[in-house]
Design an enzyme around this catalytic site. Structure first.
Site, mmCIF file in Angstrom:
data_model
loop_
_atom_site.group_PDB
_atom_site.id
_atom_site.type_symbol
_atom_site.label_atom_id
_atom_site.label_comp_id
_atom_site.label_asym_id
_atom_site.label_seq_id
_atom_site.Cartn_x
_atom_site.Cartn_y
_atom_site.Cartn_z
ATOM 1 N N TYR A 125 -21.314 33.220 -60.418
ATOM 2 C CA TYR A 125 -20.911 31.836 -60.162
ATOM 3 C C TYR A 125 -21.244 31.393 -58.742
ATOM 4 O O TYR A 125 -20.756 30.371 -58.284
ATOM 5 C CB TYR A 125 -19.413 31.669 -60.422
ATOM 6 C CG TYR A 125 -19.037 31.664 -61.894
ATOM 7 C CD1 TYR A 125 -19.968 31.938 -62.889
ATOM 8 C CD2 TYR A 125 -17.735 31.376 -62.292
ATOM 9 C CE1 TYR A 125 -19.615 31.947 -64.232
ATOM 10 C CE2 TYR A 125 -17.371 31.379 -63.640
ATOM 11 C CZ TYR A 125 -18.320 31.667 -64.594
ATOM 12 O OH TYR A 125 -17.957 31.664 -65.926
ATOM 13 N N LYS A 172 -19.284 46.285 -65.625
ATOM 14 C CA LYS A 172 -20.470 46.613 -66.425
ATOM 15 C C LYS A 172 -21.441 47.356 -65.506
ATOM 16 O O LYS A 172 -22.639 47.057 -65.454
ATOM 17 C CB LYS A 172 -21.072 45.304 -66.975
ATOM 18 C CG LYS A 172 -21.991 45.473 -68.143
ATOM 19 C CD LYS A 172 -21.285 45.758 -69.445
ATOM 20 C CE LYS A 172 -22.302 46.240 -70.458
ATOM 21 N NZ LYS A 172 -21.734 46.597 -71.758
ATOM 22 N N ASP A 206 -16.787 45.571 -72.246
ATOM 23 C CA ASP A 206 -16.797 45.368 -73.707
ATOM 24 C C ASP A 206 -15.735 46.242 -74.381
ATOM 25 O O ASP A 206 -14.994 45.776 -75.253
ATOM 26 C CB ASP A 206 -18.197 45.577 -74.317
ATOM 27 C CG ASP A 206 -19.040 46.592 -73.577
ATOM 28 O OD1 ASP A 206 -18.505 47.260 -72.672
ATOM 29 O OD2 ASP A 206 -20.233 46.736 -73.902
ATOM 30 N N ASP A 230 -13.210 34.885 -65.717
ATOM 31 C CA ASP A 230 -13.175 33.605 -66.422
ATOM 32 C C ASP A 230 -13.059 33.839 -67.926
ATOM 33 O O ASP A 230 -12.185 33.293 -68.608
ATOM 34 C CB ASP A 230 -14.471 32.842 -66.078
ATOM 35 C CG ASP A 230 -14.436 31.393 -66.509
ATOM 36 O OD1 ASP A 230 -13.369 30.932 -66.975
ATOM 37 O OD2 ASP A 230 -15.465 30.716 -66.382
#
Ligand code: ATP
Length: 340
Positions: A125, A172, A206, A230
């Site tokens: 972002y 990740k 995940d 988010d």
């Protein structure tokens, strides 16, 4: 009794409806707050201002706190997101989103009580996007040691003060080895050097999402970089009744802006059906923040009155449509005011 000045930003979509309802409840609860109304988002553009007017930023700097409705950023036209601008300009680097079951709002799981701490200033972002050549665009994920360390320290300190026992980082780093790798290194370092008393866990995002929907009660505090925070915030909202019931705060070293997790909900804007509770709960967070920072217990007392009013209203089945009830925005605010 001193009165605290706070900026009120109605925002766009359902923003003006939910801020008006929340304001009414705060006045009825005799919260010691004087509102300085300022604009941002499309509402500001329509008044011939910038999307994020400097005057609004200045007023937040002056007052120290703001309650903000959701703001829309027009798609295209090269506008930088209102929220991104606000968080960056005011250095509101920590987003805090408590996710809890509410009495009177039955959901799949009982006993959900977790808090999301999201890094608010960088990651994907950062807004560093460009066209490389025809048909090829790119977006840069920025991570700095300063910001990763700062949010990790903030999260552990929050956990320590609030009696939270476990911090879980979603990442990740198996794919984004450099950026998420840095986030992990900084989190580990703060845990080992400053807060070894708090349990620390790392989880690939995940798998973490799967575990969240299987049993959210296994989590206590989730620490995430910007984009993950988010997305996971909305997922967690779904665990406790939806976006109508999850509040939030954006906090920096000096300033704090309180806002619901939800957006401007254009699909229901102007219909008088939006749930004002998430924004009202954000206002309760603001009152508790004022109580802590200004040592003013009258703010905490007002926060408690409001909390007790919405707990009782929900337990009595007085709810908006998103929670399975039949009340509109104003009728729900009235139900709270009757119980104050
Ligand atoms: P944005 O891009 O600004 O986040 P959005 O439409 O993608 O907007 P939300 O505005 O958060 O996302 O809305 C997602 C869904 O949740 C919509 O169907 C909306 O009506 C619903 N919703 C969001 N907030 C509320 C609320 N306060 N009360 C009732 N429904 C809500």
């Amino acid at each position: 009794m001193s009165v605290h000045q706070a900026v009120l930003i109605p925002g766009d979509g359902i923003g003006p409806e939910v801020t008006a309802a929340a304001k009414r409840v705060l006045i009825a609860a005799e919260a010691p707050v004087a509102w300085m109304e300022r604009q941002a988002g499309i509402a500001a553009l329509e008044r011939g201002r910038d999307l994020m007017p400097e005057e609004t930023i200045e007023e937040i700097r002056r007052c120290g706190v703001a309650l903000k409705g959701p703001c829309t950023t027009p798609v295209g036209g090269g506008f930088t997101s209102v929220n991104v601008q606000l968080r960056k300009k005011l250095n509101l680097y920590a987003a805090v989103r408590p996710v809890r079951n509410l009495r009177g709002v039955p959901t799949r799981f009982d006993g959900v009580d977790l808090v999301i701490i999201r890094e608010n200033t960088e990651g994907l972002y950062s807004g560093v996007e460009n066209q490389v050549t025809d048909g090829v665009v790119m977006s840069m994920k920025v991570a700095t040691e300063v910001a990763c360390t700062r949010i990790a320290r903030w999260a552990f300190r929050y956990a320590n003060r609030r009696g939270r026992r476990k911090v879980t980082v979603f990442h990740k780093a198996n794919i984004m080895k450099v950026t998420d790798g840095l986030f992990l290194r900084c989190s580990r370092m703060i845990h080992e050097q400053e807060y070894p008393n708090i349990e620390y866990q790392e989880m690939i995002i995940d798998a973490g999402c799967m575990k969240l929907v299987q049993d959210p009660t296994q989590f206590d505090l989730l620490l995430l970089e910007n984009l993950y925070g988010d997305v996971v915030s909305d997922l967690c909202a779904g665990l406790v009744g939806g976006l109508g019931v999850v509040p939030g705060a954006n906090i920096g070293d000096e300033l704090a802006v309180f806002e619901a997790v939800h957006g401007s909900a254009p699909d229901i804007a102007g219909k008088g059906v939006a749930n004002p509770l998430a924004l009202l709960m954000s206002a309760v967070m603001m009152l508790n923040h004022l109580a802590d920072t200004c040592k003013d217990e009258s703010c905490r007392a007002a926060a408690e009155r409001i909390k007790s009013a919405y707990d009782r209203a929900l337990a009595d089945g007085r709810k908006t449509r998103d929670l399975g009830g039949d009340l509109g925005t104003e009728a729900f605010a009235d139900a709270l005011i009757e119980r104050l």
